[in-house]
Design an enzyme around this catalytic site. Structure first.
Site, PDB file in Angstrom:
ATOM      1  N   GLY A  36      83.453 109.626  74.131  1.00 48.89           N
ATOM      2  CA  GLY A  36      84.096 108.509  74.834  1.00 48.89           C
ATOM      3  C   GLY A  36      85.587 108.430  74.559  1.00 48.89           C
ATOM      4  O   GLY A  36      86.376 108.098  75.453  1.00 48.89           O
ATOM      5  N   ASN A 118      78.735 110.212  59.581  1.00 54.62           N
ATOM      6  CA  ASN A 118      80.061 110.741  59.925  1.00 54.62           C
ATOM      7  C   ASN A 118      80.775 111.447  58.772  1.00 54.62           C
ATOM      8  O   ASN A 118      81.600 112.342  59.019  1.00 54.62           O
ATOM      9  CB  ASN A 118      80.935 109.614  60.491  1.00 54.62           C
ATOM     10  CG  ASN A 118      80.435 109.154  61.860  1.00 54.62           C
ATOM     11  OD1 ASN A 118      79.556 109.794  62.432  1.00 54.62           O
ATOM     12  ND2 ASN A 118      80.978 108.075  62.385  1.00 54.62           N
ATOM     13  N   ASP A 174      94.937  99.072  65.997  1.00 54.74           N
ATOM     14  CA  ASP A 174      95.186  97.722  65.470  1.00 54.74           C
ATOM     15  C   ASP A 174      96.625  97.284  65.784  1.00 54.74           C
ATOM     16  O   ASP A 174      96.879  96.126  66.095  1.00 54.74           O
ATOM     17  CB  ASP A 174      94.930  97.701  63.954  1.00 54.74           C
ATOM     18  CG  ASP A 174      93.539  98.204  63.620  1.00 54.74           C
ATOM     19  OD1 ASP A 174      92.597  97.830  64.348  1.00 54.74           O
ATOM     20  OD2 ASP A 174      93.401  98.997  62.673  1.00 54.74           O
ATOM     21  N   HIS A 201      91.337  99.899  58.340  1.00 54.53           N
ATOM     22  CA  HIS A 201      90.871  99.720  59.717  1.00 54.53           C
ATOM     23  C   HIS A 201      89.427  99.205  59.729  1.00 54.53           C
ATOM     24  O   HIS A 201      88.500  99.940  60.016  1.00 54.53           O
ATOM     25  CB  HIS A 201      90.974 101.040  60.499  1.00 54.53           C
ATOM     26  CG  HIS A 201      90.316 100.965  61.848  1.00 54.53           C
ATOM     27  ND1 HIS A 201      90.833 100.209  62.873  1.00 54.53           N
ATOM     28  CD2 HIS A 201      89.168 101.503  62.314  1.00 54.53           C
ATOM     29  CE1 HIS A 201      90.021 100.298  63.914  1.00 54.53           C
ATOM     30  NE2 HIS A 201      88.998 101.077  63.608  1.00 54.53           N
TER      31      HIS A 201
HETATM   32  P1  NAI Z   1      81.031 109.251  71.207  1.00 51.15           P
HETATM   33  O1  NAI Z   1      79.648 109.287  70.693  1.00 51.15           O
HETATM   34  O2  NAI Z   1      81.259 108.924  72.620  1.00 51.15           O
HETATM   35  O3  NAI Z   1      81.755 110.656  70.915  1.00 51.15           O
HETATM   36  C1  NAI Z   1      81.639 111.321  69.703  1.00 51.15           C
HETATM   37  C2  NAI Z   1      81.606 112.815  70.006  1.00 51.15           C
HETATM   38  O4  NAI Z   1      81.517 113.503  68.763  1.00 51.15           O
HETATM   39  C3  NAI Z   1      80.378 113.229  70.857  1.00 51.15           C
HETATM   40  O5  NAI Z   1      80.809 113.954  71.989  1.00 51.15           O
HETATM   41  C4  NAI Z   1      79.576 114.108  69.907  1.00 51.15           C
HETATM   42  O6  NAI Z   1      78.897 115.160  70.569  1.00 51.15           O
HETATM   43  C5  NAI Z   1      80.683 114.634  68.989  1.00 51.15           C
HETATM   44  N1  NAI Z   1      80.179 115.146  67.726  1.00 51.15           N
HETATM   45  C6  NAI Z   1      79.198 114.642  66.946  1.00 51.15           C
HETATM   46  N2  NAI Z   1      79.014 115.439  65.874  1.00 51.15           N
HETATM   47  C7  NAI Z   1      79.910 116.453  65.986  1.00 51.15           C
HETATM   48  C8  NAI Z   1      80.223 117.594  65.196  1.00 51.15           C
HETATM   49  N3  NAI Z   1      79.547 117.852  64.069  1.00 51.15           N
HETATM   50  N4  NAI Z   1      81.206 118.411  65.621  1.00 51.15           N
HETATM   51  C9  NAI Z   1      81.885 118.166  66.751  1.00 51.15           C
HETATM   52  N5  NAI Z   1      81.632 117.104  67.552  1.00 51.15           N
HETATM   53  C10 NAI Z   1      80.663 116.273  67.165  1.00 51.15           C
HETATM   54  O7  NAI Z   1      81.880 108.256  70.239  1.00 51.15           O
HETATM   55  P2  NAI Z   1      83.326 107.636  70.506  1.00 51.15           P
HETATM   56  O8  NAI Z   1      83.173 106.332  71.166  1.00 51.15           O
HETATM   57  O9  NAI Z   1      84.192 108.676  71.092  1.00 51.15           O
HETATM   58  O10 NAI Z   1      83.776 107.329  68.986  1.00 51.15           O
HETATM   59  C11 NAI Z   1      84.056 108.382  68.089  1.00 51.15           C
HETATM   60  C12 NAI Z   1      84.367 107.820  66.704  1.00 51.15           C
HETATM   61  O11 NAI Z   1      85.589 107.065  66.735  1.00 51.15           O
HETATM   62  C13 NAI Z   1      83.295 106.859  66.174  1.00 51.15           C
HETATM   63  O12 NAI Z   1      83.050 107.117  64.817  1.00 51.15           O
HETATM   64  C14 NAI Z   1      83.946 105.490  66.363  1.00 51.15           C
HETATM   65  O13 NAI Z   1      83.426 104.529  65.482  1.00 51.15           O
HETATM   66  C15 NAI Z   1      85.392 105.818  66.072  1.00 51.15           C
HETATM   67  N6  NAI Z   1      86.376 104.828  66.538  1.00 51.15           N
HETATM   68  C16 NAI Z   1      87.525 104.693  65.812  1.00 51.15           C
HETATM   69  C17 NAI Z   1      88.488 103.792  66.157  1.00 51.15           C
HETATM   70  C18 NAI Z   1      89.743 103.681  65.341  1.00 51.15           C
HETATM   71  O14 NAI Z   1      90.533 102.757  65.569  1.00 51.15           O
HETATM   72  N7  NAI Z   1      90.024 104.578  64.420  1.00 51.15           N
HETATM   73  C19 NAI Z   1      88.319 102.916  67.332  1.00 51.15           C
HETATM   74  C20 NAI Z   1      87.116 103.168  68.071  1.00 51.15           C
HETATM   75  C21 NAI Z   1      86.173 104.082  67.667  1.00 51.15           C
END
Ligand code: NAI
Length: 336
Positions: A36, A118, A174, A201
């Site tokens: 996403g 994670n 943020d 965060h």
């Molecule tokens: P998502 O589930 O849509 O995308 C995550 C992607 O990581 C998926 O395509 C998945 O196939 C891939 N993935 C999983 N294991 C993997 C691996 N071993 N190697 C390579 N790719 C792998 O999740 P989204 O919404 O994109 O969120 C990703 C992360 O970002 C989450 O942990 C979320 O909590 C975090 N996040 C951080 C924010 C921040 O401010 N730092 C804000 C919003 C989300």
């Protein structure tokens, strides 16, 4: 070396450098690119002139998504990698690696809940950066940022290649939320607002420093408290609005693209205004803390440390530091 070429849109001739001679700017790798956040982040990076090579990697196939991006006429070459084995090839030679791989929050979950899933993903990516592109700057988006950045640092230490100037927890969302909410409240363009958001965060570890807001914040104590709360719970606001089917992705991609751009400007030796990020720090008792940073060719050129704080902000920082110490030690213990 320059040749004449015709503009694609009119008859004009212009001096053009053949594509094979164009100056290489930066290779950016996005790990977790099919997700996403990863997809819109890749899209935004494709439009950044400083990115000349984009490597998209995910555990899931990225071929279709790469093909789609590859039709964009932005001058950025995009290469696709997928599966566990190809992560290292995506990372190899990258100047910047943005890690967004891993699980996002589901209904009722805190960011901390994501740690067990994670942490190993981040540890693996960090170790591969150390082995295959130790000069790269690494931005970690994956949650819980407060703990997994420490995991990444430990993984890099194990490889003997940890450089604290090159590892960042991305907290830009943020800052982006703070600037937007303050801009809306003061009825000014949010792009004109600058405010340091320090700490970490997650919830109360996010500490926006209203006393240092530029232009000076106009509003009373209650108003500050309500905007602070909204910044701290901005992620939950999005999770609820998406009916618990996802978390912030588009605004996060925007924030990550802004952060990546700031890193690249630093690499070029043309830094912009300081950006906050969660990095190794001796400003407080917490080994990691987000504070304003100026970037340079080796990552952090200057950590500006703690801004001046008023009494309320000092109290908020104390609460944040206590929580951050626990998160960091969780990350360190995991790697022991
Ligand atoms: P998502 O589930 O849509 O995308 C995550 C992607 O990581 C998926 O395509 C998945 O196939 C891939 N993935 C999983 N294991 C993997 C691996 N071993 N190697 C390579 N790719 C792998 O999740 P989204 O919404 O994109 O969120 C990703 C992360 O970002 C989450 O942990 C979320 O909590 C975090 N996040 C951080 C924010 C921040 O401010 N730092 C804000 C919003 C989300």
């Amino acid at each position: 070396a320059a040749v004449m070429a015709q503009c694609r849109h009119c008859w004009r001739l212009y001096q053009a450098t053949p594509s094979h001679m164009q100056t290489r700017q930066f290779k950016v790798a996005v790990i977790g690119a099919a997700g996403g956040i990863g997809q819109p982040l890749a899209l935004l990076l494709m439009t950044n002139k400083l990115v000349t090579e984009l490597a998209v990697h995910d555990i899931e196939p990225t071929t279709g998504f790469r093909k789609d991006l590859s039709h964009m006429d932005t001058g950025c070459q995009v290469k696709a990698y997928f599966g566990s084995d190809q992560m290292k090839t995506a990372i190899k030679g990258a100047d910047i690696v943005m890690i967004t791989a891993g699980m996002p929050r589901k209904p009722g979950q805190t960011r901390d809940f994501l740690f067990d899933t994670n942490a190993p993903i981040v540890a693996k990516a960090a170790a591969l950066v150390s082995e295959h592109s130790s000069h790269a700057l690494v931005g970690i988006i994956t949650n819980p940022v407060n703990a997994v950045v420490a995991v990444a640092a430990e993984a890099m230490k194990k490889c003997g290649r940890y450089d604290p100037r090159r590892l960042f927890g991305v907290t830009t969302l943020d800052v982006v939320r703070a600037e937007k909410f303050i801009g809306d409240h003061m009825e000014i363009n949010p792009r004109k607002v600058r405010i340091p958001v320090i700490g970490g965060h997650a919830g109360t570890t996010i500490v926006p420093i209203f006393s240092q807001c530029q232009p000076p914040f106009e509003g009373d104590k209650e108003c500050i408290e309500s905007i602070v709360k909204r910044i701290q719970t901005g992620g939950d606001e999005v999770v609820k609005a998406k009916a618990f089917k996802g978390s912030a992705t588009l605004s996060m991609a925007y924030a990550a693209a802004r952060f990546t751009n700031a890193l690249m400007r630093g690499l070029k030796g043309e830094p912009g205004p300081p950006e906050c990020a969660y990095v190794e720090s001796d400003a407080t008792d917490s080994p990691f803390l987000s504070t304003p940073l100026t970037f340079g060719p080796k990552g952090i050129a200057k950590n500006h440390g703690l801004p001046e704080l008023d009494e309320r902000e000092k109290q908020q920082l104390k609460v944040a530091v206590d929580a951050l110490k626990k998160s960091v030690s969780k990350g360190v213990k995991y790697m022991e």
